[in-house]
Motif scaffolding. Structure first.
Motif, PDB file in Angstrom:
ATOM      1  N   ALA A 107       0.847  -1.203   0.000  1.00 46.11           N
ATOM      2  CA  ALA A 107       0.000   0.000   0.000  1.00 46.11           C
ATOM      3  C   ALA A 107       0.876   1.245   0.000  1.00 46.11           C
ATOM      4  CB  ALA A 107      -0.922  -0.006   1.213  1.00 46.11           C
ATOM      5  N   TYR A 108       1.909   1.208   0.803  1.00 49.18           N
ATOM      6  CA  TYR A 108       2.833   2.335   0.903  1.00 49.18           C
ATOM      7  C   TYR A 108       3.507   2.593  -0.451  1.00 49.18           C
ATOM      8  CZ  TYR A 108       6.602   5.257   2.649  1.00 49.18           C
ATOM      9  OH  TYR A 108       7.457   6.299   2.840  1.00 49.18           O
ATOM     10  N   GLU A 109       3.782   1.495  -1.169  1.00 44.10           N
ATOM     11  CA  GLU A 109       4.436   1.622  -2.484  1.00 44.10           C
ATOM     12  C   GLU A 109       3.443   1.967  -3.592  1.00 44.10           C
ATOM     13  OE1 GLU A 109       6.261  -2.203  -2.790  1.00 44.10           O
ATOM     14  OE2 GLU A 109       7.938  -1.668  -1.471  1.00 44.10           O
ATOM     15  N   GLY A 110       2.167   2.112  -3.245  1.00 44.43           N
ATOM     16  CA  GLY A 110       1.193   2.589  -4.224  1.00 44.43           C
ATOM     17  C   GLY A 110       0.316   1.522  -4.858  1.00 44.43           C
ATOM     18  N   LEU A 145      -6.521  -7.154   2.619  1.00 45.38           N
ATOM     19  CA  LEU A 145      -7.041  -6.438   1.453  1.00 45.38           C
ATOM     20  C   LEU A 145      -6.744  -4.947   1.589  1.00 45.38           C
ATOM     21  CD1 LEU A 145      -8.979  -6.732  -1.090  1.00 45.38           C
ATOM     22  CD2 LEU A 145     -10.813  -6.088   0.479  1.00 45.38           C
ATOM     23  N   ILE A 146      -6.273  -4.356   0.482  1.00 44.20           N
ATOM     24  CA  ILE A 146      -5.985  -2.906   0.505  1.00 44.20           C
ATOM     25  C   ILE A 146      -7.188  -2.144  -0.050  1.00 44.20           C
ATOM     26  CG2 ILE A 146      -4.509  -1.072  -0.406  1.00 44.20           C
ATOM     27  CD1 ILE A 146      -2.262  -3.163  -0.667  1.00 44.20           C
ATOM     28  N   LEU A 147      -7.704  -1.210   0.756  1.00 43.83           N
ATOM     29  CA  LEU A 147      -8.764  -0.313   0.281  1.00 43.83           C
ATOM     30  C   LEU A 147      -8.239   1.114   0.361  1.00 43.83           C
ATOM     31  CD1 LEU A 147     -12.001  -1.735   1.965  1.00 43.83           C
ATOM     32  CD2 LEU A 147     -11.163  -2.138  -0.360  1.00 43.83           C
ATOM     33  N   LEU A 201      -4.510   1.293   9.444  1.00 43.15           N
ATOM     34  CA  LEU A 201      -4.696   2.522   8.685  1.00 43.15           C
ATOM     35  C   LEU A 201      -3.371   3.174   8.327  1.00 43.15           C
ATOM     36  CD1 LEU A 201      -7.362   3.951   8.184  1.00 43.15           C
ATOM     37  CD2 LEU A 201      -6.973   5.261  10.253  1.00 43.15           C
ATOM     38  N   GLN A 202      -3.266   3.682   7.096  1.00 40.05           N
ATOM     39  CA  GLN A 202      -2.176   4.607   6.767  1.00 40.05           C
ATOM     40  C   GLN A 202      -2.880   5.918   6.439  1.00 40.05           C
ATOM     41  OE1 GLN A 202      -0.183   2.618   3.487  1.00 40.05           O
ATOM     42  NE2 GLN A 202       1.007   1.321   4.853  1.00 40.05           N
ATOM     43  N   ALA A 203      -2.636   6.966   7.232  1.00 40.96           N
ATOM     44  CA  ALA A 203      -3.425   8.190   7.045  1.00 40.96           C
ATOM     45  C   ALA A 203      -2.695   9.430   7.517  1.00 40.96           C
ATOM     46  CB  ALA A 203      -4.736   8.065   7.808  1.00 40.96           C
TER      47      ALA A 203
END
Ligand code: BTN
Length: 329
Positions: A107-110, A145-147, A201-203
């Motif tokens: 997720a961090y890598e896009g 799962l990435i949302l 969460l990444q926020a």
């Protein structure tokens, strides 16, 4: 060993087989549809066989899928997947420390929304509140799962409840068993836990970058396969149903249900989800003990707010709104 996201050609081939619905597909037709040679088709078929797909080849008729193995590889999950977005990129691993960690890095890598990380085994599966999550090889579903929902970070916990409803619906559809949800994220059968959900969460303070929904489902464990210390509180779908359950169709159903509810959530907010959630909830109307960071509160669970917080009425009739806690009956 990582297999990574699979090639477009393989994906198309599996889609063709899914459309054929168990009927024969000629080698000629496959090579035309995929835009590759007959020899390349044969190579792809051989690879599917190595993964445990049983494929029948008959001269002049072509190939047909006889059976799919109880595996959770990208191929297995994508064969017959009915979603528009969720699960279109799948990263499968035989063994990982935790799918949560890998999904967070992706997720961090896009990585795009809907990217799924699945493993046959987790060596360091994580639960809520820093607990371990027992994730033995081949018997469960361990996936993240990435949302990327356009919502403020405070609302992200609602997605745990969205996921809990989707998983409950999918379990009901596939096994006929009717699960109970214990706020916020435990799914129970016969009062024992068979699913755990961990939402991370990444926020920024005002914007969510990604939400990683970690889902652990005990699918085919026998009672003896659970460590003794959790045997009295944990169960599996197979124990409850009295027979093995194939994992890939269950994952497909979860992704399908989750995509539908997630869309509904983004369009209409949490309210419609709340009604569905309440339909599965066990704790409502019952005395519970909530262990929060701020201390222990005993009372009656009165429901959840439109934001997904637990409403707890204590013995003095004070109402508490709980964001996060461990709940005991
Ligand atoms: C809980 O009930 O405490 C939550 C358990 C979540 C377990 C899943 S398994 C897949 C994903 N990877 C992890 O390390 N944890 C979650």
């Amino acid at each position: 060993m990582a297999h990574g996201a699979q090639s477009d050609t393989r994906k198309k081939l599996l889609e063709l087989f899914a459309e054929a619905n168990g009927e024969f597909l000629s080698g000629q037709k496959i090579s035309e549809q995929l835009g590759c040679s007959r020899a390349a088709v044969w190579k792809h078929i051989e690879e599917l066989r190595k993964e445990g797909f049983e494929l029948e080849a008959v001269r002049r008729l072509g190939y047909r899928i006889v059976s799919t193995p109880d595996k959770v590889t990208a191929n297995e999950i994508q064969l017959g997947l009915k979603t528009e977005k969720l699960g279109h990129a799948i990263h499968f691993f035989d063994e990982v420390d935790s799918t949560q960690r890998i999904a967070a890095r992706l997720a961090y890598e896009g990585a795009p929304e809907g990217t799924l990380v699945v493993a046959e085994e987790q060596k360091a599966g994580r639960g809520r509140l820093d607990r371990k999550w027992f994730s033995p090889k081949g018997t469960g579903i361990w996936m993240s799962l990435i949302l990327r929902p356009p919502i403020p970070p405070q609302q992200a916990p609602q997605l745990t409840l969205v996921a809990a409803v989707a998983i409950s619906q999918a379990i009901q559809e596939i096994t006929g068993l009717v699960p109970d949800i214990k706020w916020p994220n435990d799914i129970l059968l016969s009062g024992k836990k068979c699913v755990g959900i961990l939402t991370e969460l990444q926020a920024d303070p005002d914007r969510v970058h990604s939400v990683i929904i970690g889902i652990g489902i005990n699918v085919n464990q026998t009672v003896e396969q659970f460590p003794e210390d959790i045997r009295s509180i944990a169960t599996s779908l197979a124990i409850e149903k009295g027979g093995r359950v194939k994992r890939a169709p269950l994952i497909q159903e979860i992704l399908f249900r989750l995509e539908r509810l997630y869309k509904q959530y983004l369009e209409h907010g949490f309210r419609p989800i709340k009604l569905l959630w309440e339909g599965y909830a066990v704790s409502i109307g019952k005395p519970v003990t909530a262990r929060t960071l701020g201390g222990v509160i005993r009372g009656i669970a009165r429901g959840i707010t439109d934001d997904g917080l637990l409403i707890l009425e204590d013995e003095q009739k004070n109402i508490h709104y709980i964001h996060s806690a461990d709940i005991q009956f």
